[in-house]
Scaffold this motif. Structure first.
Motif, short mmCIF file in Angstrom:
data_model
loop_
_atom_site.label_atom_id
_atom_site.label_comp_id
_atom_site.label_asym_id
_atom_site.label_seq_id
_atom_site.Cartn_x
_atom_site.Cartn_y
_atom_site.Cartn_z
N HIS A 132 0.83 -1.21 0.00
CA HIS A 132 0.00 0.00 0.00
C HIS A 132 0.86 1.25 0.00
O HIS A 132 0.56 2.21 -0.70
CB HIS A 132 -0.95 -0.01 1.20
N GLU A 133 1.96 1.20 0.78
CA GLU A 133 2.89 2.33 0.84
C GLU A 133 3.40 2.70 -0.56
O GLU A 133 3.60 3.86 -0.88
CB GLU A 133 4.10 1.90 1.66
N TYR A 154 0.23 0.38 -4.50
CA TYR A 154 -0.45 -0.72 -5.20
C TYR A 154 -1.57 -1.27 -4.33
O TYR A 154 -1.63 -1.02 -3.13
CB TYR A 154 0.55 -1.84 -5.51
N GLU A 155 -2.44 -2.04 -4.99
CA GLU A 155 -3.52 -2.70 -4.24
C GLU A 155 -3.08 -4.10 -3.84
O GLU A 155 -2.35 -4.75 -4.59
CB GLU A 155 -4.74 -2.90 -5.15
N SER A 156 -3.58 -4.59 -2.69
CA SER A 156 -3.24 -5.96 -2.29
C SER A 156 -4.51 -6.80 -2.25
O SER A 156 -5.59 -6.32 -1.92
CB SER A 156 -2.62 -5.94 -0.89
#
Ligand code: PEP
Ligand code: MN
Length: 337
Positions: free
Chosen positions: A22-23, A26-28
């Motif tokens: 996230h930092e 991007y999406e997880s």
């Protein structure tokens, strides 16, 4: 991209990896299994670098699931691109022929050859005014004078013009004269030049480097597309192999591979691909049979006097015969020429 955590990785490690995803913007998408957790990572435009995650605690493997190239991929752009060179369409139903000398040598030379290739069916005239030569002592091209001569040949024949740009310094001038800019094999991965050409809106004939893999080539094409220039035509011109019987080894495989991976049109250059005029027609036929959208062929009315690449240039009569043979293959492929 999929990150697979080590068997039994503790919750804190999984959360740290997700936090890092996230930092980085991007999406997880985690899937928590009984023994092992895997995390999908999704980026919007740029593919995340594997290295960013491989060193994190608890990470076992990181694998890409998408292609390394984005904008040039068929996944991203599922419709084939048709490039419009001032009315000449490359990548549509018609096979397009680009022909002309390696170098522009004089007004008389370029006009004579332009008339000959036009009557044989070429739609675009090639001719280098800036030549990338292995030795600095070899003919470097007529530069601005050569561009003027191409303009004269265009005026006299109506053919469109493609000519190579070697550096960012000459780009504005070449853009002023050319209908299509050639990026040569030696500049295939000259990223600053690619970025500059990507900012123009001129169609590009983008040749594969002699030691560039297809994936590297398509990633480099993303530099052009990322700048907003969508008018990119790839050109397979042969790669370096151990074989010395020919100048290069034309990688015919590249044609169907590019068609599977990319929406960009692809041409074949059997002149640089073989280095010998007597091999050009056979490889031209093969290129079209493999699915290429056209050909780029060197033609010279006096190949023995050519200032560059005379040995691989067809005489106008040979070019005409070559076109007649290619036309039959094109018809068999359901394409017009
Ligand atoms: C050329 O088109 O004359 C040329 C120099 O081609 P390549 O960049 O494929 O060697
Ligand atoms: Mn050449």
């Amino acid at each position: 991209m999929i990150i697979s955590m080590e068997r039994g990785a503790p919750r804190e490690q999984i959360e740290a990896v997700i936090g890092r995803i996230h930092e980085l913007g991007y999406e997880s998408h985690p899937i928590y299994g009984a023994e092992r957790t895997v995390i999908g990572v999704v980026g919007r435009l740029h593919r995340p670098e594997k290295e960013l995650f491989e060193g994190l605690a608890g990470v076992e493997t990181v694998v890409y699931i998408s292609k390394p190239f984005k904008l040039s991929s068929l996944e991203f752009h599922p419709v084939p691109t048709v490039v419009d060179v001032d009315g000449v369409k490359i990548g549509g139903p018609e096979i397009v022929l680009i022909a002309g000398p390696c170098s522009v040598e004089s007004e008389e030379q370029i006009v004579t050859i332009a008339k000959a290739v036009r009557s044989a069916g070429a739609k675009i005239l090639r001719g280098g005014a800036y030549k990338p030569r292995t030795s600095p002592f070899a003919f470097q091209g007529l530069k601005r004078d050569g561009l003027e001569m191409l303009r004269t040949a265009k005026r006299e024949t109506g053919l469109k013009i493609v000519t190579e740009v070697l550096s960012v310094t000459d780009l504005d001038l070449v853009v002023e004269y050319a209908d299509m800019i050639q990026l040569g094999a030696r500049n295939c991965q000259n990223f600053s030049l690619l970025e500059a050409v990507g900012k123009t809106r001129k169609p590009v004939l983008y040749k594969r480097g002699m030691a560039t893999t297809i994936h590297e080539w398509l990633q480099a094409a993303d530099y052009l597309l990322d700048g907003g220039n969508t008018q990119v035509v790839l050109c397979e011109r042969g790669i370096r192999t151990f074989e010395t019987a020919t100048r290069n080894t034309l990688d015919i495989n590249a044609v169907p591979v590019v068609k599977e991976l990319s929406h960009l049109p692809i041409l074949v250059d059997p002149s640089h691909g073989t280095g010998h005029n007597h091999l050009v027609t056979a490889v031209a036929r093969a290129g079209i049979a493999a699915g290429a959208d056209g050909l780029a062929i060197e033609v010279h009315h006096q190949p023995d006097k050519a200032w560059s690449d005379g040995h691989q240039s067809l005489r106008p009569g040979q070019f005409e015969e070559c076109v007649a043979e290619v036309r039959k293959i094109a018809a068999a492929m359901g394409r017009a020429l």
